[in-house]
Write a protein that holds these residues in place. Structure first.
Motif, PDB file in Angstrom:
ATOM      1  N   ASP A   1     -45.339  67.991  25.329  1.00 28.54           N
ATOM      2  CA  ASP A   1     -45.482  69.153  26.197  1.00 28.54           C
ATOM      3  C   ASP A   1     -46.217  68.855  27.503  1.00 28.54           C
ATOM      4  N   GLY A   2     -46.475  67.568  27.788  1.00 28.48           N
ATOM      5  CA  GLY A   2     -47.162  67.201  29.027  1.00 28.48           C
ATOM      6  C   GLY A   2     -48.674  67.336  28.969  1.00 28.48           C
ATOM      7  N   LYS A   3     -49.218  67.693  27.803  1.00 25.06           N
ATOM      8  CA  LYS A   3     -50.664  67.827  27.670  1.00 25.06           C
ATOM      9  C   LYS A   3     -51.274  66.513  27.199  1.00 25.06           C
ATOM     10  N   LYS A   4     -52.554  66.299  27.544  1.00 23.56           N
ATOM     11  CA  LYS A   4     -53.250  65.080  27.146  1.00 23.56           C
ATOM     12  C   LYS A   4     -53.445  65.030  25.642  1.00 23.56           C
ATOM     13  N   CYS A   5     -53.260  63.838  25.100  1.00 24.19           N
ATOM     14  CA  CYS A   5     -53.492  63.568  23.679  1.00 24.19           C
ATOM     15  C   CYS A   5     -54.490  62.426  23.602  1.00 24.19           C
ATOM     16  N   THR A   6     -55.411  62.498  22.657  1.00 25.29           N
ATOM     17  CA  THR A   6     -56.382  61.429  22.486  1.00 25.29           C
ATOM     18  C   THR A   6     -56.151  60.757  21.138  1.00 25.29           C
TER      19      THR A   6
ATOM     20  N   SER B   1     -51.350  56.516  30.366  1.00 22.16           N
ATOM     21  CA  SER B   1     -52.546  56.455  29.526  1.00 22.16           C
ATOM     22  C   SER B   1     -53.750  55.898  30.269  1.00 22.16           C
ATOM     23  N   ILE B   2     -54.914  56.346  29.816  1.00 22.07           N
ATOM     24  CA  ILE B   2     -56.195  55.783  30.237  1.00 22.07           C
ATOM     25  C   ILE B   2     -56.939  55.434  28.955  1.00 22.07           C
ATOM     26  N   ILE B   3     -57.344  54.175  28.849  1.00 19.44           N
ATOM     27  CA  ILE B   3     -58.096  53.741  27.678  1.00 19.44           C
ATOM     28  C   ILE B   3     -59.514  53.429  28.126  1.00 19.44           C
ATOM     29  N   ALA B   4     -60.472  54.190  27.609  1.00 12.34           N
ATOM     30  CA  ALA B   4     -61.888  53.944  27.886  1.00 12.34           C
ATOM     31  C   ALA B   4     -62.365  52.935  26.850  1.00 12.34           C
ATOM     32  N   MET B   5     -62.811  51.758  27.318  1.00 15.04           N
ATOM     33  CA  MET B   5     -63.158  50.680  26.399  1.00 15.04           C
ATOM     34  C   MET B   5     -64.585  50.186  26.624  1.00 15.04           C
ATOM     35  N   ASN B   6     -65.098  49.550  25.586  1.00 15.11           N
ATOM     36  CA  ASN B   6     -66.385  48.889  25.680  1.00 15.11           C
ATOM     37  C   ASN B   6     -66.225  47.508  25.070  1.00 15.11           C
ATOM     38  N   PHE B   7     -66.572  46.488  25.850  1.00 17.05           N
ATOM     39  CA  PHE B   7     -66.481  45.117  25.373  1.00 17.05           C
ATOM     40  C   PHE B   7     -67.778  44.410  25.708  1.00 17.05           C
ATOM     41  N   ASN B   8     -68.462  43.941  24.682  1.00 17.99           N
ATOM     42  CA  ASN B   8     -69.755  43.261  24.858  1.00 17.99           C
ATOM     43  C   ASN B   8     -70.745  44.094  25.654  1.00 17.99           C
ATOM     44  N   GLY B   9     -70.768  45.405  25.387  1.00 21.76           N
ATOM     45  CA  GLY B   9     -71.717  46.288  26.048  1.00 21.76           C
ATOM     46  C   GLY B   9     -71.299  46.753  27.433  1.00 21.76           C
ATOM     47  N   ASN B  10     -70.114  46.364  27.881  1.00 21.99           N
ATOM     48  CA  ASN B  10     -69.621  46.766  29.208  1.00 21.99           C
ATOM     49  C   ASN B  10     -68.516  47.800  29.053  1.00 21.99           C
ATOM     50  N   ASP B  11     -68.683  48.944  29.745  1.00 23.75           N
ATOM     51  CA  ASP B  11     -67.671  49.984  29.742  1.00 23.75           C
ATOM     52  C   ASP B  11     -66.675  49.745  30.869  1.00 23.75           C
TER      53      ASP B  11
ATOM     54  N   VAL C   1     -57.379  57.120  18.810  1.00 22.57           N
ATOM     55  CA  VAL C   1     -58.348  56.034  18.709  1.00 22.57           C
ATOM     56  C   VAL C   1     -57.596  54.726  18.921  1.00 22.57           C
ATOM     57  N   TRP C   2     -58.087  53.926  19.845  1.00 24.30           N
ATOM     58  CA  TRP C   2     -57.490  52.632  20.149  1.00 24.30           C
ATOM     59  C   TRP C   2     -58.455  51.562  19.670  1.00 24.30           C
ATOM     60  N   PHE C   3     -58.094  50.290  19.710  1.00 19.59           N
ATOM     61  CA  PHE C   3     -58.918  49.297  19.028  1.00 19.59           C
ATOM     62  C   PHE C   3     -60.309  49.098  19.601  1.00 19.59           C
ATOM     63  N   ARG C   4     -60.561  49.412  20.840  1.00 14.86           N
ATOM     64  CA  ARG C   4     -61.916  49.296  21.390  1.00 14.86           C
ATOM     65  C   ARG C   4     -62.331  50.546  22.155  1.00 14.86           C
ATOM     66  N   GLY C   5     -61.705  51.659  21.861  1.00 15.04           N
ATOM     67  CA  GLY C   5     -62.061  52.886  22.555  1.00 15.04           C
ATOM     68  C   GLY C   5     -61.041  53.973  22.312  1.00 15.04           C
ATOM     69  N   ASP C   6     -61.135  55.035  23.093  1.00 15.07           N
ATOM     70  CA  ASP C   6     -60.198  56.149  22.998  1.00 15.07           C
ATOM     71  C   ASP C   6     -59.107  56.009  24.043  1.00 15.07           C
ATOM     72  N   LYS C   7     -57.914  56.397  23.659  1.00 16.70           N
ATOM     73  CA  LYS C   7     -56.760  56.338  24.552  1.00 16.70           C
ATOM     74  C   LYS C   7     -56.276  57.758  24.801  1.00 16.70           C
ATOM     75  N   GLU C   8     -56.347  58.197  26.068  1.00 17.85           N
ATOM     76  CA  GLU C   8     -55.826  59.509  26.464  1.00 17.85           C
ATOM     77  C   GLU C   8     -54.468  59.304  27.101  1.00 17.85           C
ATOM     78  N   SER C   9     -53.467  59.975  26.564  1.00 19.95           N
ATOM     79  CA  SER C   9     -52.099  59.790  27.044  1.00 19.95           C
ATOM     80  C   SER C   9     -51.430  61.114  27.335  1.00 19.95           C
ATOM     81  N   THR C  10     -50.491  61.065  28.255  1.00 16.98           N
ATOM     82  CA  THR C  10     -49.655  62.204  28.590  1.00 16.98           C
ATOM     83  C   THR C  10     -48.208  61.723  28.593  1.00 16.98           C
ATOM     84  N   VAL C  11     -47.325  62.499  27.976  1.00 11.82           N
ATOM     85  CA  VAL C  11     -45.908  62.158  27.926  1.00 11.82           C
ATOM     86  C   VAL C  11     -45.131  63.122  28.808  1.00 11.82           C
ATOM     87  N   THR C  12     -44.272  62.572  29.642  1.00 14.17           N
ATOM     88  CA  THR C  12     -43.355  63.370  30.453  1.00 14.17           C
ATOM     89  C   THR C  12     -41.979  62.704  30.400  1.00 14.17           C
TER      90      THR C  12
END
Length: 163
Positions: free
Chosen positions: A82-87, A112-122, A89-100
């Motif tokens: 429906d074009g709305k954001k979906c969240t 998609s936007i994946i917010a990740m943290n690797f070795n303490g770095n966002d 869980v991805w392997f190192r963070g959350d993945k927000e996606s929209t389908v059109t």
């Protein structure tokens, strides 16, 4: 009902179906490395070797890939259409996606936007996948682009539908 009215009704229904029809990506898909462009100097990165897709009221995707250690990795996500954001869980963070869908309804686009943290770095990874099927529905092509702190990447992934 006279024949002219019947013909108009049939034409209207056929036109409506063709305008609003969207491809259905349901199936199990296997990566064809020979036909894919995995990107310069890349062994495929995190390209899924197998996709299992259930395309109904939602898009459910299971991606199976091989990690650097040779271990099989499975990632699953459920996306609304429906074009709305979906969240998810991805392997190192959350993945927000929209389908059109593209304006011609032939290409499914996952942004998609994946917010990740690797070795303490966002950091964020931005990606776009354009999914399309060949005319027989047996070959799925995904044009993938991503932007990471290490630069931009592009891949064209070609998958064959399992029989």
């Amino acid at each position: 009902m006279n024949n002219t009215l019947k013909a108009i009704l049939v034409f209207t229904v056929a036109l409506t179906v063709s305008v609003f029809a969207q491809p259905n990506f349901t199936g199990t898909w296997t990566l064809d490395k020979d036909k894919s462009d995995l990107g310069e100097g890349r062994r495929g990165g995190m390209a899924a070797t197998t996709l299992t897709v259930d395309h109904g009221a939602k898009l459910e995707i299971e991606r199976v890939s091989t990690g650097r250690d040779g271990e099989e990795r499975k990632m699953t996500e459920t996306l609304t259409l429906d074009g709305k954001k979906c969240t998810n869980v991805w392997f190192r963070g959350d993945k927000e996606s929209t389908v059109t869908f593209s304006s011609d309804k032939n290409t499914l686009i996952i942004t998609s936007i994946i917010a990740m943290n690797f070795n303490g770095n966002d950091f964020e990874l931005n990606s776009e996948e354009k999914w399309s099927l060949d005319k027989d529905g047996k070959v799925l092509t995904i044009e993938a682009k991503s932007t990471t702190p290490r630069g931009d990447r592009e891949q064209t992934l070609v998958y064959n539908k399992a029989e």
